[in-house]
Motif scaffolding. Structure first.
Motif, short mmCIF file in Angstrom:
data_model
loop_
_atom_site.label_atom_id
_atom_site.label_comp_id
_atom_site.label_asym_id
_atom_site.label_seq_id
_atom_site.Cartn_x
_atom_site.Cartn_y
_atom_site.Cartn_z
N LEU A 115 -11.18 -1.82 -0.99
CA LEU A 115 -10.65 -0.90 -2.00
C LEU A 115 -9.67 -1.64 -2.90
CD1 LEU A 115 -9.99 2.39 0.03
CD2 LEU A 115 -11.99 1.75 -1.33
N PRO A 116 -9.67 -1.36 -4.19
CA PRO A 116 -8.76 -2.05 -5.11
C PRO A 116 -7.32 -1.64 -4.88
CG PRO A 116 -9.90 -0.28 -6.24
CD PRO A 116 -10.53 -0.37 -4.89
N ALA A 117 -6.41 -2.56 -5.17
CA ALA A 117 -4.98 -2.29 -5.03
C ALA A 117 -4.21 -3.10 -6.05
CB ALA A 117 -4.51 -2.62 -3.61
N ASP A 118 -3.09 -2.56 -6.48
CA ASP A 118 -2.12 -3.31 -7.29
C ASP A 118 -1.21 -4.01 -6.29
OD1 ASP A 118 0.13 -4.17 -8.71
OD2 ASP A 118 -0.02 -2.53 -10.15
N TRP A 119 -1.50 -5.27 -5.99
CA TRP A 119 -0.78 -5.96 -4.92
C TRP A 119 0.67 -6.20 -5.26
CZ3 TRP A 119 -2.26 -5.88 -0.16
CH2 TRP A 119 -3.61 -5.66 0.12
N ASP A 120 1.00 -6.34 -6.53
CA ASP A 120 2.42 -6.46 -6.89
C ASP A 120 3.17 -5.20 -6.49
OD1 ASP A 120 2.12 -8.99 -7.96
OD2 ASP A 120 1.76 -8.26 -9.99
N ARG A 121 2.55 -4.05 -6.70
CA ARG A 121 3.19 -2.79 -6.33
C ARG A 121 3.26 -2.65 -4.81
NH1 ARG A 121 0.83 1.56 -9.84
NH2 ARG A 121 -1.03 1.30 -8.54
N VAL A 122 2.21 -3.06 -4.12
CA VAL A 122 2.23 -3.01 -2.65
C VAL A 122 3.36 -3.86 -2.10
CG1 VAL A 122 0.96 -3.62 -0.56
CG2 VAL A 122 -0.24 -2.50 -2.46
N LEU A 123 3.45 -5.09 -2.56
CA LEU A 123 4.46 -6.01 -2.04
C LEU A 123 5.87 -5.55 -2.37
CD1 LEU A 123 2.79 -9.43 -2.90
CD2 LEU A 123 2.76 -8.22 -0.72
N ALA A 124 6.04 -4.90 -3.52
CA ALA A 124 7.37 -4.44 -3.91
C ALA A 124 7.94 -3.43 -2.91
CB ALA A 124 7.32 -3.82 -5.30
N ASN A 125 7.06 -2.75 -2.19
CA ASN A 125 7.53 -1.77 -1.21
C ASN A 125 8.21 -2.41 -0.01
OD1 ASN A 125 6.56 0.46 -2.66
ND2 ASN A 125 4.52 0.26 -1.76
N PHE A 126 8.03 -3.73 0.16
CA PHE A 126 8.55 -4.40 1.36
C PHE A 126 9.72 -5.34 1.05
CE2 PHE A 126 4.18 -3.19 2.29
CZ PHE A 126 4.38 -2.46 3.46
N ASP A 127 10.27 -5.26 -0.15
CA ASP A 127 11.53 -5.94 -0.49
C ASP A 127 11.54 -7.42 -0.11
OD1 ASP A 127 12.66 -3.57 -1.49
OD2 ASP A 127 13.27 -2.94 0.51
N GLY A 128 10.45 -8.11 -0.40
CA GLY A 128 10.41 -9.55 -0.18
C GLY A 128 10.04 -9.96 1.23
N ALA A 129 9.80 -9.00 2.14
CA ALA A 129 9.46 -9.33 3.53
C ALA A 129 7.98 -9.67 3.70
CB ALA A 129 9.83 -8.18 4.45
N LEU A 130 7.19 -9.52 2.63
CA LEU A 130 5.75 -9.71 2.72
C LEU A 130 5.26 -10.40 1.46
CD1 LEU A 130 3.26 -8.93 4.52
CD2 LEU A 130 3.05 -6.88 3.12
N SER A 131 4.35 -11.37 1.64
CA SER A 131 3.71 -12.02 0.50
C SER A 131 2.20 -11.80 0.61
CB SER A 131 4.03 -13.52 0.48
OG SER A 131 3.58 -14.16 1.68
N ALA A 132 1.47 -12.24 -0.41
CA ALA A 132 0.03 -12.03 -0.44
C ALA A 132 -0.69 -13.37 -0.47
CB ALA A 132 -0.36 -11.21 -1.66
N ILE A 133 -1.83 -13.44 0.24
CA ILE A 133 -2.64 -14.65 0.24
C ILE A 133 -4.11 -14.26 0.11
CG2 ILE A 133 -1.02 -16.00 1.61
CD1 ILE A 133 -2.91 -15.54 4.01
N ASP A 134 -4.96 -15.25 -0.24
CA ASP A 134 -6.40 -15.01 -0.23
C ASP A 134 -7.03 -15.72 0.96
OD1 ASP A 134 -6.53 -17.70 -0.94
OD2 ASP A 134 -6.91 -17.29 -3.05
N LEU A 135 -8.33 -15.57 1.12
CA LEU A 135 -9.01 -16.13 2.29
C LEU A 135 -8.85 -17.65 2.38
CD1 LEU A 135 -12.34 -14.10 2.46
CD2 LEU A 135 -10.69 -14.40 4.32
N ASP A 136 -8.85 -18.32 1.24
CA ASP A 136 -8.77 -19.78 1.25
C ASP A 136 -7.46 -20.29 1.83
OD1 ASP A 136 -11.26 -19.93 0.11
OD2 ASP A 136 -10.51 -20.07 -1.94
N ALA A 137 -6.43 -19.45 1.84
CA ALA A 137 -5.11 -19.90 2.30
C ALA A 137 -4.83 -19.60 3.76
CB ALA A 137 -4.03 -19.26 1.43
N VAL A 138 -5.74 -18.91 4.43
CA VAL A 138 -5.45 -18.47 5.80
C VAL A 138 -5.25 -19.65 6.75
CG1 VAL A 138 -6.38 -17.26 7.81
CG2 VAL A 138 -6.55 -16.23 5.54
N LEU A 139 -6.16 -20.61 6.74
CA LEU A 139 -6.05 -21.71 7.70
C LEU A 139 -4.84 -22.59 7.44
CD1 LEU A 139 -9.75 -22.78 8.34
CD2 LEU A 139 -8.14 -21.73 9.92
N ALA A 140 -4.33 -22.57 6.21
CA ALA A 140 -3.11 -23.33 5.93
C ALA A 140 -1.91 -22.75 6.66
CB ALA A 140 -2.85 -23.36 4.42
N ARG A 141 -2.02 -21.53 7.15
CA ARG A 141 -0.93 -20.88 7.88
C ARG A 141 -1.11 -20.97 9.39
NH1 ARG A 141 2.28 -17.56 5.28
NH2 ARG A 141 2.40 -16.05 7.00
#
Length: 210
Positions: A115-141
């Motif tokens: 489902l589509p989402a405005d990820w900037d708006r989603v992340l804003a709800n968590f006051d900097g405690a959460l960031s966003a990544i895509d599939l290509d970045a998962v293994l780097a973590r």
């Protein structure tokens, strides 16, 4: 009873930015406030087949359950020793219970979602405690102090996860993370096939909490 015609679009938007279960509990509560149990029944009848998590929440509501229990202690215990957390799926109320109790945790959420989402708006709800990544970045973590957390749904008849989990449930990913945790935020059977989700087995995870 006929509910407003725009309700399906409103639920789709809410589910994309709050999570299927979080949005479903809000809609059940608000419809009940306006139209009682008959309204919740109509909500299920009109939207339940398109959104099976909403269907299951409406069933729970009509059975007398008026809110989910979001107890994060078991999830926090499963994350002991982890400094990085990658989250698959979105359930805002569960994250509201988890993230404030995990200060210093590097938490990121995978934006690969049906489902589509405005990820900037989603992340804003968590006051900097959460960031966003895509599939290509998962293994780097990955690493010995890293964990995957996936929101899942379902009862004894089957466990269902966001489709993105299937992209991560391989031997290379399994070995790369300290823990793979499933948090079952709706431990109830589905009355209709749970579209938008994929069936998984508990052994996909090192820990399943509810």
């Amino acid at each position: 009873m006929i509910l407003p015609p725009g309700l399906s679009h409103a639920f789709r938007a809410a589910a994309g930015e709050l999570g299927y279960a979080a949005a479903a509990w809000i809609f059940a509560r608000d419809v009940h406030a306006e139209a009682g149990d008959a309204g919740v029944g109509a909500l299920r009848d009109q939207l339940g087949r398109e959104y099976p998590v909403l269907d299951a929440v409406c069933v729970s509501w009509l059975a007398g359950i008026r809110a989910p229990v979001r107890e994060s202690a078991a999830c926090i215990a499963a994350l002991a020793g982890c400094r990085r957390l990658t989250i698959v799926g979105l359930e805002s109320d569960a994250l509201d219970a988890l993230l404030p109790a995990m200060s210093g945790l590097d938490a990121a959420i995978l934006t690969y979602a049906p489902l589509p989402a405005d990820w900037d708006r989603v992340l804003a709800n968590f006051d900097g405690a959460l960031s966003a990544i895509d599939l290509d970045a998962v293994l780097a973590r990955a690493g010995s102090d890293s964990a995957l957390l996936c929101f899942v749904y379902g009862g004894d008849d089957g466990l269902f996860a966001p489709p993105a989990w299937l992209r991560l449930d391989g031997p290379d990913v399994r070995a790369a993370f300290r823990a793979r945790i499933a948090w079952n935020v709706l431990p109830t059977p589905f009355a209709v096939y749970p579209r938008w989700l994929a069936e998984v087995v508990p052994t996909s995870f090192t820990t399943v909490v509810a």
